[in-house]
Design a protein around this motif. Structure first.
Motif, PDB file in Angstrom:
ATOM      1  N   GLN A   1     -15.392   9.100  -5.978  1.00  0.00           N
ATOM      2  CA  GLN A   1     -15.252   7.811  -6.637  1.00  0.00           C
ATOM      3  C   GLN A   1     -16.138   6.763  -5.985  1.00  0.00           C
ATOM      4  O   GLN A   1     -16.570   5.813  -6.626  1.00  0.00           O
ATOM      5  CB  GLN A   1     -13.778   7.368  -6.594  1.00  0.00           C
ATOM      6  CG  GLN A   1     -13.482   6.122  -7.415  1.00  0.00           C
ATOM      7  CD  GLN A   1     -13.688   6.359  -8.891  1.00  0.00           C
ATOM      8  OE1 GLN A   1     -13.218   7.338  -9.435  1.00  0.00           O
ATOM      9  NE2 GLN A   1     -14.415   5.473  -9.548  1.00  0.00           N
TER      10      GLN A   1
ATOM     11  N   ARG B   1     -16.034  11.210 -25.441  1.00  0.00           N
ATOM     12  CA  ARG B   1     -14.694  11.524 -24.941  1.00  0.00           C
ATOM     13  C   ARG B   1     -14.716  12.744 -24.031  1.00  0.00           C
ATOM     14  O   ARG B   1     -14.114  12.748 -22.955  1.00  0.00           O
ATOM     15  CB  ARG B   1     -13.750  11.779 -26.130  1.00  0.00           C
ATOM     16  CG  ARG B   1     -12.310  12.046 -25.719  1.00  0.00           C
ATOM     17  CD  ARG B   1     -11.493  12.567 -26.891  1.00  0.00           C
ATOM     18  NE  ARG B   1     -11.995  13.828 -27.395  1.00  0.00           N
ATOM     19  CZ  ARG B   1     -11.773  14.996 -26.795  1.00  0.00           C
ATOM     20  NH1 ARG B   1     -11.077  15.055 -25.681  1.00  0.00           N
ATOM     21  NH2 ARG B   1     -12.260  16.104 -27.319  1.00  0.00           N
TER      22      ARG B   1
ATOM     23  N   ASN C   1     -16.543  11.919 -20.663  1.00  0.00           N
ATOM     24  CA  ASN C   1     -15.746  11.051 -19.794  1.00  0.00           C
ATOM     25  C   ASN C   1     -14.567  11.801 -19.181  1.00  0.00           C
ATOM     26  O   ASN C   1     -14.180  11.535 -18.033  1.00  0.00           O
ATOM     27  CB  ASN C   1     -15.262   9.833 -20.569  1.00  0.00           C
ATOM     28  CG  ASN C   1     -16.351   8.793 -20.734  1.00  0.00           C
ATOM     29  OD1 ASN C   1     -17.316   8.762 -19.966  1.00  0.00           O
ATOM     30  ND2 ASN C   1     -16.219   7.932 -21.728  1.00  0.00           N
ATOM     31  N   ALA C   2     -13.990  12.727 -19.917  1.00  0.00           N
ATOM     32  CA  ALA C   2     -12.902  13.539 -19.364  1.00  0.00           C
ATOM     33  C   ALA C   2     -13.402  14.355 -18.183  1.00  0.00           C
ATOM     34  O   ALA C   2     -12.728  14.475 -17.154  1.00  0.00           O
ATOM     35  CB  ALA C   2     -12.320  14.446 -20.444  1.00  0.00           C
TER      36      ALA C   2
ATOM     37  N   THR D   1     -14.127  11.994 -15.168  1.00  0.00           N
ATOM     38  CA  THR D   1     -12.892  11.520 -14.550  1.00  0.00           C
ATOM     39  C   THR D   1     -12.293  12.581 -13.640  1.00  0.00           C
ATOM     40  O   THR D   1     -11.798  12.273 -12.548  1.00  0.00           O
ATOM     41  CB  THR D   1     -11.876  11.113 -15.628  1.00  0.00           C
ATOM     42  OG1 THR D   1     -12.443  10.069 -16.434  1.00  0.00           O
ATOM     43  CG2 THR D   1     -10.588  10.604 -14.996  1.00  0.00           C
TER      44      THR D   1
ATOM     45  N   GLY E   1     -13.790  12.423 -10.395  1.00  0.00           N
ATOM     46  CA  GLY E   1     -13.691  11.135  -9.724  1.00  0.00           C
ATOM     47  C   GLY E   1     -14.861  10.213  -9.975  1.00  0.00           C
ATOM     48  O   GLY E   1     -15.108   9.294  -9.184  1.00  0.00           O
TER      49      GLY E   1
ATOM     50  N   LYS F   1     -17.059   7.500 -12.522  1.00  0.00           N
ATOM     51  CA  LYS F   1     -16.725   6.492 -13.524  1.00  0.00           C
ATOM     52  C   LYS F   1     -17.166   6.934 -14.917  1.00  0.00           C
ATOM     53  O   LYS F   1     -18.218   7.566 -15.085  1.00  0.00           O
ATOM     54  CB  LYS F   1     -17.377   5.157 -13.170  1.00  0.00           C
ATOM     55  CG  LYS F   1     -18.893   5.172 -13.215  1.00  0.00           C
ATOM     56  CD  LYS F   1     -19.464   3.800 -12.859  1.00  0.00           C
ATOM     57  CE  LYS F   1     -20.996   3.819 -12.931  1.00  0.00           C
ATOM     58  NZ  LYS F   1     -21.578   2.495 -12.596  1.00  0.00           N
ATOM     59  N   PRO F   2     -16.375   6.651 -15.930  1.00  0.00           N
ATOM     60  CA  PRO F   2     -16.750   6.973 -17.309  1.00  0.00           C
ATOM     61  C   PRO F   2     -17.814   6.003 -17.817  1.00  0.00           C
ATOM     62  O   PRO F   2     -18.153   5.019 -17.157  1.00  0.00           O
ATOM     63  CB  PRO F   2     -15.435   6.811 -18.068  1.00  0.00           C
ATOM     64  CG  PRO F   2     -14.687   5.776 -17.282  1.00  0.00           C
ATOM     65  CD  PRO F   2     -15.047   6.027 -15.839  1.00  0.00           C
TER      66      PRO F   2
END
Length: 210
Positions: free
Chosen positions: A17, A84, A87-88, A91, A94, A96-97
């Motif tokens: 992250q 979608r 981004n899954a 995530t 860790g 960012k979308p």
């Protein structure tokens, strides 16, 4: 002391992250290998997907490979589900979308390969079949998409190669029959033909649960 202990026990996802990325997971480093999706301001302008080899390129002449041009309606038909799905994945790691924006959209090199597979499949597809192609693409595992990209890119991976070789194969493979229907037929045939209930079903890339 407390901060040091917290840093030592941070999960891999937590450590990831902290990494700074651009767009859909592209490392913010010097000239990384990645893809770009160029979305023009004009609502009728074509969307271009290009591969930037970065430091891996042999020369400046081969540093960028234009992979595909999509008519705007075709891009519109796939963009939401692709966003979608990407981004899954980000995530989970860790990271960012992101979201599609007018202009240049950086995309991680592996995600970019997967996007090309879908874009190549729908570039000349009957629009009514595109939702089927999207569902079938979503049903593929990342490794399967990477393999399909590699096979297609070797001979027909350029922007001018639409309607040739593997590009046509992708169009039929993803757009003709929904994977759920194929799976149902396969399961029914397996139950009819199987003499041993413990016999495993073979997959192209091994156990799908791995």
């Amino acid at each position: 002391m407390g901060r040091a202990k917290a840093a030592a026990t941070r999960t891999p996802a937590g450590r990831a992250q902290v990494q700074h990325t651009l767009g859909f997971g592209v490392p913010a480093t010097s000239d990384p290998h990645h893809f770009k999706v160029l979305i023009p301001k004009s609502s009728t302008g074509k969307v271009q997907i290009s591969e930037y080899l970065g430091l891996q390129s042999a020369s400046t002449e081969t540093a960028v490979i234009d992979r595909v041009l999509l008519d705007r309606p075709r891009w519109t038909a796939i963009r939401a589900e692709v966003q979608r799905a990407f981004n899954a994945r980000l995530t989970v790691h860790g990271l960012k979308p992101s979201a599609w924006r007018i202009g240049d959209n950086p995309v991680d090199r592996l995600l970019g390969k997967e996007l090309c597979v879908l874009a190549w499949a729908v570039e000349q597809m009957d629009p009514v079949k595109i939702p089927i192609a999207v569902r079938n693409w979503l049903a593929l595992r990342p490794e399967e998409r990477w393999w399909l990209f590699g096979m297609t890119a070797m001979a027909t991976g350029g922007v001018m190669d639409a309607g040739k070789g593997w590009r046509i194969a992708l169009q039929h493979a993803l757009g003709d029959i929904a994977q759920s229907e194929l799976l149902g037929v396969r399961v029914r045939r397996t139950h009819l033909d199987r003499t041993d209930d413990t016999q495993p079903m073979l997959e192209l890339f091994g156990d799908s649960t791995a």
